[in-house]
Write a protein that holds these residues in place. Structure first.
Motif, PDB file in Angstrom:
ATOM      1  N   GLY A  36       3.185  19.793 -14.469  1.00 41.64           N
ATOM      2  CA  GLY A  36       3.817  18.558 -14.051  1.00 41.64           C
ATOM      3  C   GLY A  36       4.666  18.699 -12.807  1.00 41.64           C
ATOM      4  N   TYR A  37       5.781  17.996 -12.833  1.00 37.84           N
ATOM      5  CA  TYR A  37       6.704  17.937 -11.696  1.00 37.84           C
ATOM      6  C   TYR A  37       7.539  19.219 -11.613  1.00 37.84           C
ATOM      7  N   ASN A  38       8.012  19.668 -12.783  1.00 33.13           N
ATOM      8  CA  ASN A  38       8.852  20.869 -12.803  1.00 33.13           C
ATOM      9  C   ASN A  38       8.007  22.138 -12.850  1.00 33.13           C
ATOM     10  N   ILE A  39       8.564  23.185 -12.287  1.00 27.60           N
ATOM     11  CA  ILE A  39       7.945  24.513 -12.423  1.00 27.60           C
ATOM     12  C   ILE A  39       8.046  24.917 -13.892  1.00 27.60           C
ATOM     13  N   ILE A  89      11.762  24.990 -15.390  1.00 28.93           N
ATOM     14  CA  ILE A  89      12.955  25.379 -14.630  1.00 28.93           C
ATOM     15  C   ILE A  89      12.989  24.599 -13.314  1.00 28.93           C
ATOM     16  N   THR A  90      14.164  24.575 -12.705  1.00 30.36           N
ATOM     17  CA  THR A  90      14.309  23.894 -11.410  1.00 30.36           C
ATOM     18  C   THR A  90      13.897  24.834 -10.270  1.00 30.36           C
ATOM     19  N   ILE A  91      13.718  24.245  -9.116  1.00 29.20           N
ATOM     20  CA  ILE A  91      13.438  25.028  -7.911  1.00 29.20           C
ATOM     21  C   ILE A  91      14.604  25.985  -7.620  1.00 29.20           C
ATOM     22  N   GLU A  92      15.830  25.488  -7.808  1.00 36.41           N
ATOM     23  CA  GLU A  92      17.013  26.322  -7.541  1.00 36.41           C
ATOM     24  C   GLU A  92      17.043  27.527  -8.490  1.00 36.41           C
ATOM     25  N   ARG A  93      16.679  27.300  -9.753  1.00 39.70           N
ATOM     26  CA  ARG A  93      16.656  28.412 -10.710  1.00 39.70           C
ATOM     27  C   ARG A  93      15.582  29.433 -10.311  1.00 39.70           C
ATOM     28  N   ILE A 121       7.248  26.345  -5.196  1.00 35.30           N
ATOM     29  CA  ILE A 121       7.520  27.763  -4.878  1.00 35.30           C
ATOM     30  C   ILE A 121       7.927  27.900  -3.412  1.00 35.30           C
ATOM     31  N   ARG A 122       7.287  27.130  -2.555  1.00 32.94           N
ATOM     32  CA  ARG A 122       7.632  27.174  -1.128  1.00 32.94           C
ATOM     33  C   ARG A 122       9.111  26.838  -0.941  1.00 32.94           C
ATOM     34  N   GLU A 123       9.567  25.771  -1.604  1.00 32.08           N
ATOM     35  CA  GLU A 123      10.977  25.393  -1.506  1.00 32.08           C
ATOM     36  C   GLU A 123      11.875  26.513  -2.018  1.00 32.08           C
ATOM     37  N   ALA A 124      11.512  27.084  -3.162  1.00 34.80           N
ATOM     38  CA  ALA A 124      12.333  28.142  -3.769  1.00 34.80           C
ATOM     39  C   ALA A 124      12.396  29.371  -2.862  1.00 34.80           C
ATOM     40  N   LEU A 125      11.290  29.696  -2.215  1.00 36.33           N
ATOM     41  CA  LEU A 125      11.298  30.867  -1.319  1.00 36.33           C
ATOM     42  C   LEU A 125      12.209  30.624  -0.116  1.00 36.33           C
ATOM     43  N   ILE A 126      12.191  29.407   0.407  1.00 35.26           N
ATOM     44  CA  ILE A 126      13.056  29.103   1.554  1.00 35.26           C
ATOM     45  C   ILE A 126      14.527  29.239   1.144  1.00 35.26           C
ATOM     46  N   ILE A 127      14.875  28.696  -0.036  1.00 32.81           N
ATOM     47  CA  ILE A 127      16.265  28.809  -0.523  1.00 32.81           C
ATOM     48  C   ILE A 127      16.625  30.285  -0.710  1.00 32.81           C
ATOM     49  N   ALA A 128      15.744  31.032  -1.380  1.00 28.82           N
ATOM     50  CA  ALA A 128      16.041  32.440  -1.678  1.00 28.82           C
ATOM     51  C   ALA A 128      16.159  33.261  -0.399  1.00 28.82           C
ATOM     52  N   LYS A 129      15.305  32.996   0.568  1.00 27.19           N
ATOM     53  CA  LYS A 129      15.382  33.762   1.832  1.00 27.19           C
ATOM     54  C   LYS A 129      16.690  33.446   2.551  1.00 27.19           C
ATOM     55  N   ASN A 130      17.149  32.215   2.469  1.00 31.55           N
ATOM     56  CA  ASN A 130      18.444  31.865   3.074  1.00 31.55           C
ATOM     57  C   ASN A 130      19.603  32.536   2.345  1.00 31.55           C
ATOM     58  N   LYS A 131      19.373  32.920   1.085  1.00 36.12           N
ATOM     59  CA  LYS A 131      20.424  33.586   0.297  1.00 36.12           C
ATOM     60  C   LYS A 131      20.255  35.105   0.296  1.00 36.12           C
ATOM     61  N   GLY A 132      19.353  35.632   1.111  1.00 36.12           N
ATOM     62  CA  GLY A 132      19.275  37.088   1.254  1.00 36.12           C
ATOM     63  C   GLY A 132      18.058  37.756   0.642  1.00 36.12           C
ATOM     64  N   LEU A 133      17.043  36.987   0.238  1.00 39.19           N
ATOM     65  CA  LEU A 133      15.820  37.632  -0.259  1.00 39.19           C
ATOM     66  C   LEU A 133      15.127  38.328   0.909  1.00 39.19           C
TER      67      LEU A 133
END
Ligand code: SF4
Length: 305
Positions: A36-39, A89-93, A121-133
């Protein structure tokens, strides 16, 4: 770079994978992948049984996604792929999970069955890379992908790890309910190679950029395996990394299909690895006979999710 839409817009008329279900996942509709909508994910763990250039000595930081756009009859992970066990789970999680995996000192993040969640996943990777991934991201897929969606991942994926399961559509139709598997997957693999044209390894021998094509040899299908090897040689060259897998074990619906209700023989497997060598392929991974046991199947207990 593609003209990228907002992530949820891809779900409104879902064509994320070649099934092209055209349903609205933002309104609760479900297509073939039952997502669905959520991961939804079932396990974040450290995996030591991938190819040595992926697992290394410290393991690969796997995240197993629930649902699947292929749902093969012999799937070892059918409880999460077909039965959709897992937790939303959410994208942020998901971005936090990537960071938590990195903190465990693993060699890479390993996205297992990510296809039907590419926009999230694309959104989550962008957030994580901005946080130091910083560690490499491995895209571990059944290969049945839309090239347009893969293009949205350009610059975010370091190592592509696709399956190339079947050449003949009679097998893809019977075992994975699709007649265009070979056509779509080979188009996808060429796009993956375009994005990562060179195989690059670090000082520990871990692949940091590149492509490894996995092929699981199935009982009674060695001639199909030969055609897969031919395609790789003729289209990508003899330097291409291929993992020739022998871990097939009859599971799930395969127990009801005569051809699939047995393990692979040593003869069948060695015919395929011999062919690989005869064709001049230089970079292969093989598997021990002991890999054909259900002990290597992870337990999906939602750890790390
Ligand atoms: S991602 Fe799922 S809903 Fe979307 S086209 Fe593929 S199978 Fe259908």
């Amino acid at each position: 770079m593609e003209n990228i839409k907002k992530w949820y817009e891809y779900l409104e008329n879902c064509n994320v994978c070649p099934r092209k279900c055209n349903i609205n996942r933002t309104k609760g509709e479900r297509g073939y992948c039952n997502s669905g909508y959520n991961i939804k994910a079932a396990l974040a763990s450290i995996h030591n049984w991938e190819e040595p250039v992926i697992s290394g000595t410290r393991g690969s930081g796997t995240v197993f996604f629930s649902g699947c756009n292929l749902r093969c009859v012999f799937c070892q992970n059918y409880d999460i792929s077909s039965e959709n066990k897992g937790k939303e789970i959410t994208i942020e999680r998901l971005a936090e999970i990537f960071i938590e995996q990195q903190q465990k000192n693993v060699h890479n993040i390993n996205l297992v069955s990510p296809t039907h969640f590419i926009p999230q996943i694309r959104e989550a990777l962008i957030i994580a890379k901005n946080k130091g991934l910083k560690i490499p991201v491995v895209y571990n897929t059944n290969g049945y992908e839309n090239v347009e969606m893969l293009k949205t991942l350009e610059g975010l994926i370091d190592v592509y790890l696709p399956d190339l399961k079947y050449f003949d559509k009679k097998y893809s139709l019977e075992f994975s309910s699709t007649s265009d598997y070979f056509e779509k997957t080979t188009e996808a693999i060429l796009e993956m190679r375009r994005q990562q044209p060179k195989d690059v390894f670090n000082s520990e021998g871990i692949m940091e950029k590149g492509l490894i094509i996995r092929h699981l040899v199935l009982p009674g299908c060695k001639n199909d395996s030969f055609k897969i090897i031919d395609w790789v040689k003729n289209n990508l060259g003899t330097e291409t990394y291929m993992s020739i897998m022998r871990q097939y074990t009859p599971m799930y619906k395969a127990k009801d299909i005569k051809q699939l209700n047995r393990k692979l023989t040593t003869f069948e497997y060695e015919k395929v690895t011999d062919y690989f060598i005869e064709k001049g392929m230089k970079n292969g991974f093989s598997q021990e006979k002991m890999s054909a046991t259900s002990e290597y199947t992870p337990i999906f207990d939602l750890s790390g999710i």
